[in-house]
Design a protein around this motif. Structure first.
Motif, PDB file in Angstrom:
ATOM      1  N   LEU A   1       1.668 -48.994 -75.010  1.00 27.78           N
ATOM      2  CA  LEU A   1       1.529 -47.747 -75.753  1.00 27.78           C
ATOM      3  C   LEU A   1       2.342 -47.866 -77.048  1.00 27.78           C
ATOM      4  CD1 LEU A   1       0.611 -44.763 -75.983  1.00 27.78           C
ATOM      5  CD2 LEU A   1       2.722 -44.142 -74.760  1.00 27.78           C
ATOM      6  N   VAL A   2       1.716 -47.514 -78.174  1.00 30.75           N
ATOM      7  CA  VAL A   2       2.376 -47.555 -79.475  1.00 30.75           C
ATOM      8  C   VAL A   2       2.574 -46.131 -79.973  1.00 30.75           C
ATOM      9  CG1 VAL A   2       2.236 -48.353 -81.870  1.00 30.75           C
ATOM     10  CG2 VAL A   2       1.344 -49.787 -80.013  1.00 30.75           C
ATOM     11  N   SER A   3       3.808 -45.788 -80.322  1.00 27.40           N
ATOM     12  CA  SER A   3       4.127 -44.465 -80.877  1.00 27.40           C
ATOM     13  C   SER A   3       4.321 -44.603 -82.382  1.00 27.40           C
ATOM     14  CB  SER A   3       5.403 -43.897 -80.246  1.00 27.40           C
ATOM     15  OG  SER A   3       5.257 -43.728 -78.858  1.00 27.40           O
ATOM     16  N   VAL A   4       3.420 -43.998 -83.152  1.00 27.60           N
ATOM     17  CA  VAL A   4       3.538 -43.988 -84.608  1.00 27.60           C
ATOM     18  C   VAL A   4       4.355 -42.772 -85.014  1.00 27.60           C
ATOM     19  CG1 VAL A   4       2.311 -44.012 -86.806  1.00 27.60           C
ATOM     20  CG2 VAL A   4       1.283 -45.084 -84.786  1.00 27.60           C
ATOM     21  N   ILE A   5       5.414 -42.998 -85.794  1.00 29.79           N
ATOM     22  CA  ILE A   5       6.331 -41.924 -86.169  1.00 29.79           C
ATOM     23  C   ILE A   5       6.410 -41.834 -87.689  1.00 29.79           C
ATOM     24  CG2 ILE A   5       8.690 -41.044 -85.971  1.00 29.79           C
ATOM     25  CD1 ILE A   5       8.962 -42.733 -83.398  1.00 29.79           C
ATOM     26  N   ILE A   6       6.163 -40.629 -88.210  1.00 25.98           N
ATOM     27  CA  ILE A   6       6.188 -40.375 -89.648  1.00 25.98           C
ATOM     28  C   ILE A   6       7.164 -39.240 -89.939  1.00 25.98           C
ATOM     29  CG2 ILE A   6       4.843 -39.692 -91.669  1.00 25.98           C
ATOM     30  CD1 ILE A   6       2.347 -40.622 -90.235  1.00 25.98           C
ATOM     31  N   ALA A   7       7.994 -39.419 -90.952  1.00 21.61           N
ATOM     32  CA  ALA A   7       8.829 -38.341 -91.473  1.00 21.61           C
ATOM     33  C   ALA A   7       8.169 -37.807 -92.731  1.00 21.61           C
ATOM     34  CB  ALA A   7      10.240 -38.840 -91.770  1.00 21.61           C
ATOM     35  N   ALA A   8       7.922 -36.505 -92.786  1.00 21.91           N
ATOM     36  CA  ALA A   8       7.214 -35.911 -93.928  1.00 21.91           C
ATOM     37  C   ALA A   8       8.020 -34.762 -94.506  1.00 21.91           C
ATOM     38  CB  ALA A   8       5.835 -35.421 -93.501  1.00 21.91           C
ATOM     39  N   LYS A   9       8.353 -34.847 -95.771  1.00 22.85           N
ATOM     40  CA  LYS A   9       9.019 -33.757 -96.482  1.00 22.85           C
ATOM     41  C   LYS A   9       8.340 -33.557 -97.829  1.00 22.85           C
ATOM     42  CE  LYS A   9      13.466 -32.090 -98.260  1.00 22.85           C
ATOM     43  NZ  LYS A   9      13.255 -30.731 -97.730  1.00 22.85           N
ATOM     44  N   GLU A  10       7.786 -32.363 -98.028  1.00 18.44           N
ATOM     45  CA  GLU A  10       7.022 -32.058 -99.239  1.00 18.44           C
ATOM     46  C   GLU A  10       5.939 -33.114 -99.480  1.00 18.44           C
ATOM     47  OE1 GLU A  10      10.739 -30.987 -99.985  1.00 18.44           O
ATOM     48  OE2 GLU A  10       9.668 -29.349 -99.019  1.00 18.44           O
ATOM     49  N   GLU A  11       5.098 -33.305 -98.484  1.00 20.64           N
ATOM     50  CA  GLU A  11       4.056 -34.333 -98.564  1.00 20.64           C
ATOM     51  C   GLU A  11       2.656 -33.726 -98.453  1.00 20.64           C
ATOM     52  OE1 GLU A  11       4.665 -37.326 -99.254  1.00 20.64           O
ATOM     53  OE2 GLU A  11       6.706 -37.827 -98.605  1.00 20.64           O
ATOM     54  N   GLU A  12       2.487 -32.490 -98.933  1.00 26.73           N
ATOM     55  CA  GLU A  12       1.194 -31.828 -98.765  1.00 26.73           C
ATOM     56  C   GLU A  12       0.057 -32.557 -99.469  1.00 26.73           C
ATOM     57  OE1 GLU A  12       1.248 -27.939-100.430  1.00 26.73           O
ATOM     58  OE2 GLU A  12       1.950 -28.575-102.400  1.00 26.73           O
ATOM     59  N   SER A  13       0.366 -33.320-100.520  1.00 27.99           N
ATOM     60  CA  SER A  13      -0.693 -33.990-101.270  1.00 27.99           C
ATOM     61  C   SER A  13      -1.175 -35.272-100.605  1.00 27.99           C
ATOM     62  CB  SER A  13      -0.200 -34.312-102.691  1.00 27.99           C
ATOM     63  OG  SER A  13       0.891 -35.219-102.654  1.00 27.99           O
TER      64      SER A  13
ATOM     65  N   GLN B   1      11.056 -38.106 -78.993  1.00 30.14           N
ATOM     66  CA  GLN B   1       9.855 -37.546 -78.379  1.00 30.14           C
ATOM     67  C   GLN B   1       8.827 -38.625 -78.028  1.00 30.14           C
ATOM     68  OE1 GLN B   1       9.431 -34.229 -77.660  1.00 30.14           O
ATOM     69  NE2 GLN B   1      11.566 -33.972 -78.331  1.00 30.14           N
ATOM     70  N   ALA B   2       9.040 -39.839 -78.514  1.00 25.88           N
ATOM     71  CA  ALA B   2       8.060 -40.906 -78.328  1.00 25.88           C
ATOM     72  C   ALA B   2       8.102 -41.471 -76.909  1.00 25.88           C
ATOM     73  CB  ALA B   2       8.313 -42.021 -79.340  1.00 25.88           C
ATOM     74  N   ARG B   3       6.943 -41.905 -76.425  1.00 22.70           N
ATOM     75  CA  ARG B   3       6.834 -42.476 -75.088  1.00 22.70           C
ATOM     76  C   ARG B   3       6.485 -43.963 -75.118  1.00 22.70           C
ATOM     77  NH1 ARG B   3       2.580 -40.960 -72.707  1.00 22.70           N
ATOM     78  NH2 ARG B   3       1.514 -40.128 -74.533  1.00 22.70           N
ATOM     79  N   GLY B   4       6.191 -44.503 -76.293  1.00 22.54           N
ATOM     80  CA  GLY B   4       5.659 -45.853 -76.387  1.00 22.54           C
ATOM     81  C   GLY B   4       6.669 -46.958 -76.150  1.00 22.54           C
ATOM     82  N   GLN B   5       6.156 -48.099 -75.662  1.00 22.53           N
ATOM     83  CA  GLN B   5       6.989 -49.308 -75.558  1.00 22.53           C
ATOM     84  C   GLN B   5       7.229 -49.923 -76.934  1.00 22.53           C
ATOM     85  OE1 GLN B   5       4.096 -48.656 -73.723  1.00 22.53           O
ATOM     86  NE2 GLN B   5       4.050 -50.032 -71.941  1.00 22.53           N
ATOM     87  N   TRP B   6       6.334 -49.617 -77.893  1.00 21.41           N
ATOM     88  CA  TRP B   6       6.481 -50.023 -79.286  1.00 21.41           C
ATOM     89  C   TRP B   6       6.558 -48.776 -80.158  1.00 21.41           C
ATOM     90  CZ3 TRP B   6       6.798 -54.974 -81.389  1.00 21.41           C
ATOM     91  CH2 TRP B   6       6.563 -56.043 -80.510  1.00 21.41           C
ATOM     92  N   LEU B   7       7.395 -48.830 -81.177  1.00 22.59           N
ATOM     93  CA  LEU B   7       7.534 -47.741 -82.138  1.00 22.59           C
ATOM     94  C   LEU B   7       7.088 -48.259 -83.498  1.00 22.59           C
ATOM     95  CD1 LEU B   7      11.155 -46.620 -81.133  1.00 22.59           C
ATOM     96  CD2 LEU B   7       8.996 -45.706 -80.239  1.00 22.59           C
ATOM     97  N   LEU B   8       6.238 -47.498 -84.173  1.00 21.86           N
ATOM     98  CA  LEU B   8       5.815 -47.849 -85.527  1.00 21.86           C
ATOM     99  C   LEU B   8       6.307 -46.765 -86.488  1.00 21.86           C
ATOM    100  CD1 LEU B   8       4.327 -49.319 -87.749  1.00 21.86           C
ATOM    101  CD2 LEU B   8       2.184 -48.290 -86.946  1.00 21.86           C
ATOM    102  N   PHE B   9       7.310 -47.100 -87.285  1.00 21.98           N
ATOM    103  CA  PHE B   9       7.821 -46.184 -88.302  1.00 21.98           C
ATOM    104  C   PHE B   9       7.064 -46.450 -89.597  1.00 21.98           C
ATOM    105  CE2 PHE B   9      11.490 -46.857 -85.452  1.00 21.98           C
ATOM    106  CZ  PHE B   9      11.711 -45.534 -85.057  1.00 21.98           C
ATOM    107  N   THR B  10       6.464 -45.410 -90.152  1.00 20.36           N
ATOM    108  CA  THR B  10       5.716 -45.557 -91.385  1.00 20.36           C
ATOM    109  C   THR B  10       5.940 -44.339 -92.272  1.00 20.36           C
ATOM    110  OG1 THR B  10       3.540 -46.072 -92.315  1.00 20.36           O
ATOM    111  CG2 THR B  10       3.590 -44.545 -90.456  1.00 20.36           C
ATOM    112  N   ASP B  11       5.378 -44.382 -93.476  1.00 17.38           N
ATOM    113  CA  ASP B  11       5.588 -43.313 -94.443  1.00 17.38           C
ATOM    114  C   ASP B  11       4.387 -42.380 -94.502  1.00 17.38           C
ATOM    115  OD1 ASP B  11       8.114 -44.262 -95.141  1.00 17.38           O
ATOM    116  OD2 ASP B  11       7.311 -45.608 -96.667  1.00 17.38           O
ATOM    117  N   ALA B  12       4.579 -41.264 -95.195  1.00 19.48           N
ATOM    118  CA  ALA B  12       3.562 -40.216 -95.220  1.00 19.48           C
ATOM    119  C   ALA B  12       2.514 -40.417 -96.309  1.00 19.48           C
ATOM    120  CB  ALA B  12       4.232 -38.853 -95.415  1.00 19.48           C
TER     121      ALA B  12
END
Length: 392
Positions: free
Chosen positions: A44-56, A132-143
């Motif tokens: 299971l891969v958990s993709v995690i994104i941090a978003a601040k003022e990223e409405e566009s 909050q992630a449950r995955g054995q792998w974590l994917l940190f990416t941008d918004a």
């Protein structure tokens, strides 16, 4: 022999040594290969994104991730105190995804309203996503990243094939104007000469590790072993430091080109690039003024001085500078092909791009020292606190 002649020879010597190391090292950097059929059991891969003022940008990024063809994926987006429509856009996306039968990737939204002391906002948001992630792998990416449907599938295949604990990918950079393109290409080229990214793929080294914010895929147990984002809570260069920690602690790391599977428009215009880099450029030098000054002088000496000397001297020194310029252009074009997938004519303005980069560095140093710290995503961080974190 004159001082100018000695300088010309020393600069050429630097470029000859760099050329040899670069050509040897670049053999260690590969394109991410297509995966083909994946072997069970699939993690299971958990993709995690941090978003601040990223409405566009957040809508397109989330939709691209929801279209991934990897069968075991969850997507966690952390709305980090956004004052625009980021939060409402994410809730709309969640409702929309729940009505589409073809979308089987669960989307979770976390809304953060306050930032605890001792954290940069993005780092805190990514850490909350991990909790909050449950995955054995974590994917940190941008918004603001665009993913091709096969990206995660191919990345997991390659990470397992290489028995890697951490995989980071270089995105394909897109730009709208010639001068912005030349500036970003030169910035990345300079970083490559400084960081020597091929060192990432050498398993005999525990230094030279790095990560790229567009794509940091890491085993959960490795992430926890290096201290999670708690260990880099106040690092503006959290993506780089995440990778550095992996390598330093002896875990297996890989860096590869995304071969166009990741698309990133880093900045929309030159003004945004200057404003964006001036906030954190100084941090790359540990907030040491002398080190930043040396880097600025090195930019002018290596990238601008040879072009001037090539035109001015009219004797053997001009030929020496010409050789330095030709080596620079060759290395530059190889780097540009790696990040954009095609050649570019902006190699002809390398000396101007170097001056522009020094200007941004000076702005970053001056702004940080004048303010006594850094404003990052709406929060002020004192320089004394940032330096303390740099020493950890």
């Amino acid at each position: 022999m004159s001082i100018a002649g000695i300088a010309a020879l020393l600069i050429l010597l630097y470029w000859l040594i760099t050329l040899a190391e670069y050509l040897r090292g670049m053999k260690l950097l590969r394109e991410l290969p297509p995966s083909g059929p994946l072997s069970d059991p699939l993690p299971l891969v958990s993709v995690i994104i941090a978003a601040k003022e990223e409405e566009s940008t957040i809508r397109d990024t989330v939709r691209h991730l929801l279209a991934q063809d990897y069968p075991r994926l969850e997507l966690i987006v952390v709305n980090d105190r956004s004052q625009d429509a980021t939060g409402s856009t994410l809730e709309e996306l969640k409702k929309w995804s729940q009505t589409r039968e073809e979308i089987r990737i669960p989307l979770r939204i976390i809304h953060i309203t306050a930032l605890p002391a001792g954290w940069l906002g993005k780092n805190h948001a990514l850490y909350q996503g991990y909790l909050q992630a449950r995955g054995q792998w974590l994917l940190f990416t941008d918004a603001d990243i665009r993913f091709r449907p096969e990206t995660v599938r191919d990345a997991i295949h390659y990470a397992r094939l290489e028995q890697a604990d951490h995989l980071t990918l270089t995105p394909t950079m897109t730009t709208r104007t010639f001068w912005l393109r030349s500036f970003i290409h030169h910035f990345l080229f300079s970083m490559t000469l400084f960081t020597r990214p091929w060192r990432v793929n050498r398993d005999d080294l525990t230094s030279g590790g790095m990560g790229i914010g567009a794509f940091n895929l890491i085993r959960r147990q490795t992430y926890e072993a290096i201290g999670t984002h708690k260990a880099i809570a106040l690092r503006p260069d959290d993506d780089l430091q995440l990778g550095a920690s992996v390598k330093r602690d002896g875990h297996r790391q890989r860096l590869a080109s995304s071969r166009g599977l990741l698309q990133l428009e880093w900045y929309p215009d030159m003004h945004s690039a200057v404003r964006g880099l001036e906030k954190n450029f100084f941090s790359g030098f540990g907030y040491h003024t002398l080190l930043a000054a040396a880097a600025g002088a090195g930019q002018l000496l290596l990238f601008t001085f040879p072009w001037i000397g090539m035109l001015l001297h009219g004797d053997w020194r001009s030929l020496v500078h010409l050789l330095s310029v030709l080596i620079t252009i060759r290395l530059y074009l190889k780097q540009v092909r790696l990040v954009s997938g095609k050649p570019s004519t902006d190699a002809l303005v390398i000396p101007i791009s170097a001056v522009m980069l020094v200007y941004v560095l000076l702005r970053s140093v001056g702004l940080t020292l004048r303010q006594g710290g850094v404003y990052w995503r709406g929060t002020f961080y004192p320089l004394s606190e940032l330096k303390k974190m740099k020493g950890r």
